[in-house]
Design an enzyme around this catalytic site. Structure first.
Site, PDB file in Angstrom:
ATOM      1  N   ILE A 176     -13.172  -0.038   2.880  1.00 61.13           N
ATOM      2  CA  ILE A 176     -12.772   1.162   2.141  1.00 61.13           C
ATOM      3  C   ILE A 176     -13.192   1.085   0.661  1.00 61.13           C
ATOM      4  CG2 ILE A 176     -10.446   0.397   1.422  1.00 61.13           C
ATOM      5  CD1 ILE A 176      -9.439   3.206   2.332  1.00 61.13           C
ATOM      6  N   ASN A 232       2.449  -2.815  -1.377  1.00 58.39           N
ATOM      7  CA  ASN A 232       3.845  -3.237  -1.169  1.00 58.39           C
ATOM      8  C   ASN A 232       4.677  -2.638  -2.315  1.00 58.39           C
ATOM      9  OD1 ASN A 232       4.130  -5.223  -3.427  1.00 58.39           O
ATOM     10  ND2 ASN A 232       2.456  -6.211  -2.311  1.00 58.39           N
ATOM     11  N   GLY A 242      -4.829  -8.419   2.398  1.00 60.26           N
ATOM     12  CA  GLY A 242      -5.382  -7.311   3.179  1.00 60.26           C
ATOM     13  C   GLY A 242      -6.157  -6.308   2.335  1.00 60.26           C
ATOM     14  N   VAL A 243      -5.973  -5.036   2.656  1.00 61.32           N
ATOM     15  CA  VAL A 243      -6.728  -3.995   1.961  1.00 61.32           C
ATOM     16  C   VAL A 243      -6.290  -3.909   0.491  1.00 61.32           C
ATOM     17  CG1 VAL A 243      -5.248  -2.015   2.580  1.00 61.32           C
ATOM     18  CG2 VAL A 243      -7.707  -1.691   2.283  1.00 61.32           C
ATOM     19  N   ASP A 244      -5.042  -4.199   0.238  1.00 64.73           N
ATOM     20  CA  ASP A 244      -4.513  -4.203  -1.136  1.00 64.73           C
ATOM     21  C   ASP A 244      -5.275  -5.223  -2.000  1.00 64.73           C
ATOM     22  OD1 ASP A 244      -2.784  -3.711  -3.251  1.00 64.73           O
ATOM     23  OD2 ASP A 244      -1.045  -4.695  -2.352  1.00 64.73           O
ATOM     24  N   SER A 267       0.003   0.042   7.302  1.00 67.49           N
ATOM     25  CA  SER A 267       0.995  -0.763   8.046  1.00 67.49           C
ATOM     26  C   SER A 267       0.449  -1.520   9.257  1.00 67.49           C
ATOM     27  CB  SER A 267       2.195   0.081   8.531  1.00 67.49           C
ATOM     28  OG  SER A 267       3.081   0.366   7.481  1.00 67.49           O
ATOM     29  N   GLY A 300      -1.719  -3.940   9.507  1.00 71.29           N
ATOM     30  CA  GLY A 300      -2.132  -5.336   9.304  1.00 71.29           C
ATOM     31  C   GLY A 300      -0.897  -6.216   9.221  1.00 71.29           C
ATOM     32  N   TYR A 343       1.945  -5.700   8.064  1.00 71.64           N
ATOM     33  CA  TYR A 343       3.222  -5.031   8.361  1.00 71.64           C
ATOM     34  C   TYR A 343       3.441  -4.783   9.855  1.00 71.64           C
ATOM     35  CZ  TYR A 343       4.590  -4.248   3.440  1.00 71.64           C
ATOM     36  OH  TYR A 343       4.986  -4.396   2.123  1.00 71.64           O
TER      37      TYR A 343
END
Ligand code: AR6
Length: 175
Positions: free
Chosen positions: A13, A26, A34-36, A119, A121, A123
């Site tokens: 992304i 979060n 992850g993506v964050d 959510s 991944g 989560y």
């Protein structure tokens, strides 16, 4: 016919030059894995500095920042629910993430937005159920909105793409 404003993209992304990419953040908004993690790495330290001024974000809500070094102009940070078996309001919270992110995009007059599988991944939300919610919320929103031109579901890997393809084709047949 599928809504021509909805697209699938398989890949990272952080490479997308859209008006906004959505971050699966979060509640601290101060970064994570992850993506964050990928978004913060690609955006550079300016993003974390702006996030630190926002006072965090509750599950199901969304906040917007600039995109800094990303090709995307903005980042919309939303906090998905942690999957706890499905009986703890997870579906409604996940739907709220999509709704609030789309509403922010409209409010800021953005025309293109890209979503990861919020959510799905760390989560732990089951990916197919999550994709059904994502597609249903976006389709519902697009029915009432004419200003968004592109909504991209970013599929991180072939399996995710297959799931979204299936969900999109089911939703077309059910119309
Ligand atoms: N581009 C697109 N999608 C990605 C990328 C990427 N570069 N990297 C991972 N994904 P996750 P969550 C997919 O775990 O489940 C963070 O630490 C991934 O395959 O990033 O909402 C936050 O700080 C999955 O489908 O987010 C929170 O603490 C999807 O993105 C927590 O993780 C979401 O996976 C949030 O967990």
């Amino acid at each position: 016919m599928p809504d021509p404003r909805i697209e699938l993209f398989e890949g990272d992304i952080t490479t997308l030059a859209v008006d906004a990419i959505v971050n699966a953040a979060n509640p601290t908004l101060l970064g994570g894995g992850g993506v964050d993690g990928a978004i913060h790495r690609a955006a550079g330290p300016g993003l974390r500095a702006e996030c630190a001024t926002l006072g965090g974000c509750r599950t199901g809500e969304a906040k917007i920042t600039k995109g800094y070094n990303l090709p995307a102009r903005h980042v919309i940070h939303t906090v998905g629910p942690v999957w706890r078996g499905g009986g703890h309001g997870e579906a409604e919270a996940l739907a709220a993430c999509y709704r609030h992110s789309l509403a922010l995009a409209i409010e800021h007059r953005l025309a293109s937005i890209a979503f990861p599988g919020i959510s799905t991944g760390v989560y732990g939300y089951p990916p197919e159920e999550a994709a059904r919610i994502a597609v249903a919320e976006v389709e519902r929103f697009l029915t009432g909105d004419t200003s968004l031109e592109r909504v991209i579901f970013v599929c991180f890997g072939r399996q995710a793409t297959e799931i979204y393809r299936g969900v999109l084709s089911d939703s077309i047949h059910s119309r």
